[in-house]
Design an enzyme around this catalytic site. Structure first.
Site, PDB file in Angstrom:
ATOM      1  N   ASN A 184       0.847  -1.212   0.000  1.00  0.00           N
ATOM      2  CA  ASN A 184       0.000   0.000   0.000  1.00  0.00           C
ATOM      3  C   ASN A 184       0.876   1.253   0.000  1.00  0.00           C
ATOM      4  O   ASN A 184       0.566   2.235  -0.681  1.00  0.00           O
ATOM      5  CB  ASN A 184      -0.952  -0.019   1.192  1.00  0.00           C
ATOM      6  CG  ASN A 184      -2.199  -0.832   0.902  1.00  0.00           C
ATOM      7  OD1 ASN A 184      -3.035  -0.417   0.107  1.00  0.00           O
ATOM      8  ND2 ASN A 184      -2.311  -2.007   1.509  1.00  0.00           N
ATOM      9  N   ARG A 238       3.290  -0.361  25.820  1.00  0.00           N
ATOM     10  CA  ARG A 238       2.639   0.278  24.675  1.00  0.00           C
ATOM     11  C   ARG A 238       2.721   1.813  24.761  1.00  0.00           C
ATOM     12  O   ARG A 238       2.951   2.495  23.764  1.00  0.00           O
ATOM     13  CB  ARG A 238       1.171  -0.167  24.648  1.00  0.00           C
ATOM     14  CG  ARG A 238       0.578  -0.271  23.289  1.00  0.00           C
ATOM     15  CD  ARG A 238      -0.831  -0.833  23.355  1.00  0.00           C
ATOM     16  NE  ARG A 238      -0.877  -2.278  23.296  1.00  0.00           N
ATOM     17  CZ  ARG A 238      -0.680  -3.012  22.193  1.00  0.00           C
ATOM     18  NH1 ARG A 238      -0.402  -2.413  21.049  1.00  0.00           N
ATOM     19  NH2 ARG A 238      -0.753  -4.312  22.222  1.00  0.00           N
ATOM     20  N   ILE A 253      -1.568  -2.074  17.652  1.00  0.00           N
ATOM     21  CA  ILE A 253      -2.709  -1.305  18.160  1.00  0.00           C
ATOM     22  C   ILE A 253      -2.155  -0.056  18.837  1.00  0.00           C
ATOM     23  O   ILE A 253      -1.223  -0.141  19.648  1.00  0.00           O
ATOM     24  CB  ILE A 253      -3.535  -2.161  19.141  1.00  0.00           C
ATOM     25  CG1 ILE A 253      -4.191  -3.300  18.368  1.00  0.00           C
ATOM     26  CG2 ILE A 253      -4.571  -1.315  19.865  1.00  0.00           C
ATOM     27  CD1 ILE A 253      -4.900  -4.317  19.227  1.00  0.00           C
ATOM     28  N   LEU A 254      -2.695   1.096  18.452  1.00  0.00           N
ATOM     29  CA  LEU A 254      -2.203   2.373  18.982  1.00  0.00           C
ATOM     30  C   LEU A 254      -3.034   2.803  20.187  1.00  0.00           C
ATOM     31  O   LEU A 254      -4.246   2.574  20.230  1.00  0.00           O
ATOM     32  CB  LEU A 254      -2.265   3.438  17.887  1.00  0.00           C
ATOM     33  CG  LEU A 254      -1.306   3.181  16.714  1.00  0.00           C
ATOM     34  CD1 LEU A 254      -1.706   4.001  15.492  1.00  0.00           C
ATOM     35  CD2 LEU A 254       0.140   3.481  17.117  1.00  0.00           C
ATOM     36  N   HIS A 257      -8.185  -1.051   5.923  1.00  0.00           N
ATOM     37  CA  HIS A 257      -8.518  -2.331   6.552  1.00  0.00           C
ATOM     38  C   HIS A 257      -9.072  -3.274   5.481  1.00  0.00           C
ATOM     39  O   HIS A 257      -9.934  -2.872   4.687  1.00  0.00           O
ATOM     40  CB  HIS A 257      -9.558  -2.113   7.661  1.00  0.00           C
ATOM     41  CG  HIS A 257      -9.894  -3.376   8.373  1.00  0.00           C
ATOM     42  ND1 HIS A 257      -9.049  -3.933   9.311  1.00  0.00           N
ATOM     43  CD2 HIS A 257     -10.951  -4.210   8.265  1.00  0.00           C
ATOM     44  CE1 HIS A 257      -9.587  -5.063   9.747  1.00  0.00           C
ATOM     45  NE2 HIS A 257     -10.744  -5.254   9.140  1.00  0.00           N
ATOM     46  N   GLN A 263      -7.707  -3.666  -5.000  1.00  0.00           N
ATOM     47  CA  GLN A 263      -8.612  -2.543  -4.726  1.00  0.00           C
ATOM     48  C   GLN A 263      -8.056  -1.616  -3.646  1.00  0.00           C
ATOM     49  O   GLN A 263      -8.271  -0.400  -3.679  1.00  0.00           O
ATOM     50  CB  GLN A 263      -9.998  -3.062  -4.344  1.00  0.00           C
ATOM     51  CG  GLN A 263     -10.667  -3.850  -5.447  1.00  0.00           C
ATOM     52  CD  GLN A 263     -10.615  -3.127  -6.780  1.00  0.00           C
ATOM     53  OE1 GLN A 263     -10.922  -1.946  -6.873  1.00  0.00           O
ATOM     54  NE2 GLN A 263     -10.204  -3.836  -7.822  1.00  0.00           N
ATOM     55  N   GLU A 264      -7.335  -2.179  -2.678  1.00  0.00           N
ATOM     56  CA  GLU A 264      -6.684  -1.337  -1.663  1.00  0.00           C
ATOM     57  C   GLU A 264      -5.768  -0.333  -2.358  1.00  0.00           C
ATOM     58  O   GLU A 264      -5.737   0.857  -2.012  1.00  0.00           O
ATOM     59  CB  GLU A 264      -5.868  -2.200  -0.692  1.00  0.00           C
ATOM     60  CG  GLU A 264      -6.706  -3.132   0.163  1.00  0.00           C
ATOM     61  CD  GLU A 264      -5.869  -3.856   1.210  1.00  0.00           C
ATOM     62  OE1 GLU A 264      -4.931  -3.255   1.758  1.00  0.00           O
ATOM     63  OE2 GLU A 264      -6.162  -5.037   1.482  1.00  0.00           O
TER      64      GLU A 264
HETATM   65  C1  GRF Z   1      -3.194  -4.893   3.791  1.00  0.00           C
HETATM   66  O1  GRF Z   1      -4.102  -5.872   3.409  1.00  0.00           O
HETATM   67  C2  GRF Z   1      -3.837  -3.895   4.695  1.00  0.00           C
HETATM   68  O2  GRF Z   1      -5.170  -3.670   4.415  1.00  0.00           O
HETATM   69  C3  GRF Z   1      -3.717  -4.566   6.040  1.00  0.00           C
HETATM   70  O3  GRF Z   1      -2.464  -5.215   6.023  1.00  0.00           O
HETATM   71  C4  GRF Z   1      -2.086  -5.465   4.676  1.00  0.00           C
HETATM   72  C5  GRF Z   1      -0.780  -4.770   4.477  1.00  0.00           C
HETATM   73  O4  GRF Z   1      -0.221  -5.006   3.212  1.00  0.00           O
HETATM   74  N1  GRF Z   1      -3.890  -3.609   7.108  1.00  0.00           N
HETATM   75  P1  GRF Z   1       0.953  -4.089   2.698  1.00  0.00           P
HETATM   76  O5  GRF Z   1       2.027  -4.073   3.780  1.00  0.00           O
HETATM   77  O6  GRF Z   1       0.427  -2.727   2.399  1.00  0.00           O
HETATM   78  O7  GRF Z   1       1.458  -4.788   1.465  1.00  0.00           O
END
Ligand code: GRF
Length: 216
Positions: A14, A66, A93-94, A110, A174-175
């Site tokens: 991403n 944390r 988790i923050l 997500h 799609q992400e």
């Molecule tokens: C993605 O599926 C994202 O939605 C989730 O963890 C994965 C991370 O993938 N939170 P990347 O590190 O961006 O390749």
């Protein structure tokens, strides 16, 4: 120029999609100022460095709890004075203290159609539940895990014979499409949070996509 700091923990695909969007000029007047990881071995660190982006590791294992880790992370983020902080596969988790410090400028992606399947193992859980539509969500981060106001979602079909890997790949494509779009809207100042809802100014476009496997 607006500044973005990206937080990762692993692969960083991403993050890579955001770097590519920035290079194409698709993130409006924003630059990626730094990529920070809580894991020293995160593969995305190499990708970011190769793209000429400043990287740093804030190893959560080096802190007693944390709160101490989050304080160190917040200081590392603040050092870049970002307009936007983007969680891209950041697997910690923050604390509410961290989240509240960056409220309104902290985004997460997500891999499910929230509010379905918050938490981990979303693809396996979607398959087990027998849903016919699955997808991904970009949302503002609030202290309640995976519950913040939704900016954009993309849906994909769940097909007979899908396994976790195939479904994850369909969602991931799609992400990579919706995260740069959400980040762009954010740096353009077009998003207004009204309670649990997010309004996109200057558009009648619905903040959602439906993709067939052929178009992904
Ligand atoms: C993605 O599926 C994202 O939605 C989730 O963890 C994965 C991370 O993938 N939170 P990347 O590190 O961006 O390749």
């Amino acid at each position: 120029m607006k500044k973005i700091v990206i937080l990762i923990s692993g692969r960083g695909s991403n993050m890579e999609a955001l770097i590519a969007a920035a290079r194409r000029g698709d993130l409006a007047n924003a630059e990626i100022a730094a990529v920070l990881s809580n894991r020293p071995g995160a593969r995305g660190l190499e990708t970011a460095a190769a793209a000429g982006i400043v990287t740093a590791v804030i190893d959560h294992e080096a802190y007693p709890d944390r709160a101490a880790f989050d304080a160190a992370l917040a200081a590392a983020v603040d050092a870049h004075a970002p307009d936007l902080v983007v969680l891209a596969g950041f697997m910690r988790i923050l604390t509410a203290t961290f989240v509240n410090r960056f409220a309104g400028r902290l985004l997460n992606i997500h891999p499910s159609l929230l509010p379905a399947f918050p938490g981990v193992n979303t693809h396996a859980r979607a398959l087990a539940a027998g849903v016919r539509l699955h997808g991904c969500t970009v949302h503002f981060v609030t202290p309640a895990l995976d519950h913040g106001p939704i900016i954009i979602q993309a849906a994909v079909p769940v097909l007979d014979g899908d396994d976790e890997a195939v479904l994850a790949e369909r969602v991931l494509a799609q992400e990579h499409a919706i995260y740069p779009l959400a980040v762009r809207w954010c740096v353009e100042g077009r998003l207004a949070i009204e309670g649990q809802q997010v309004r996109l100014a200057g558009s009648t476009q619905a903040n959602g996509f439906l993709r067939s496997p052929q178009s992904s």
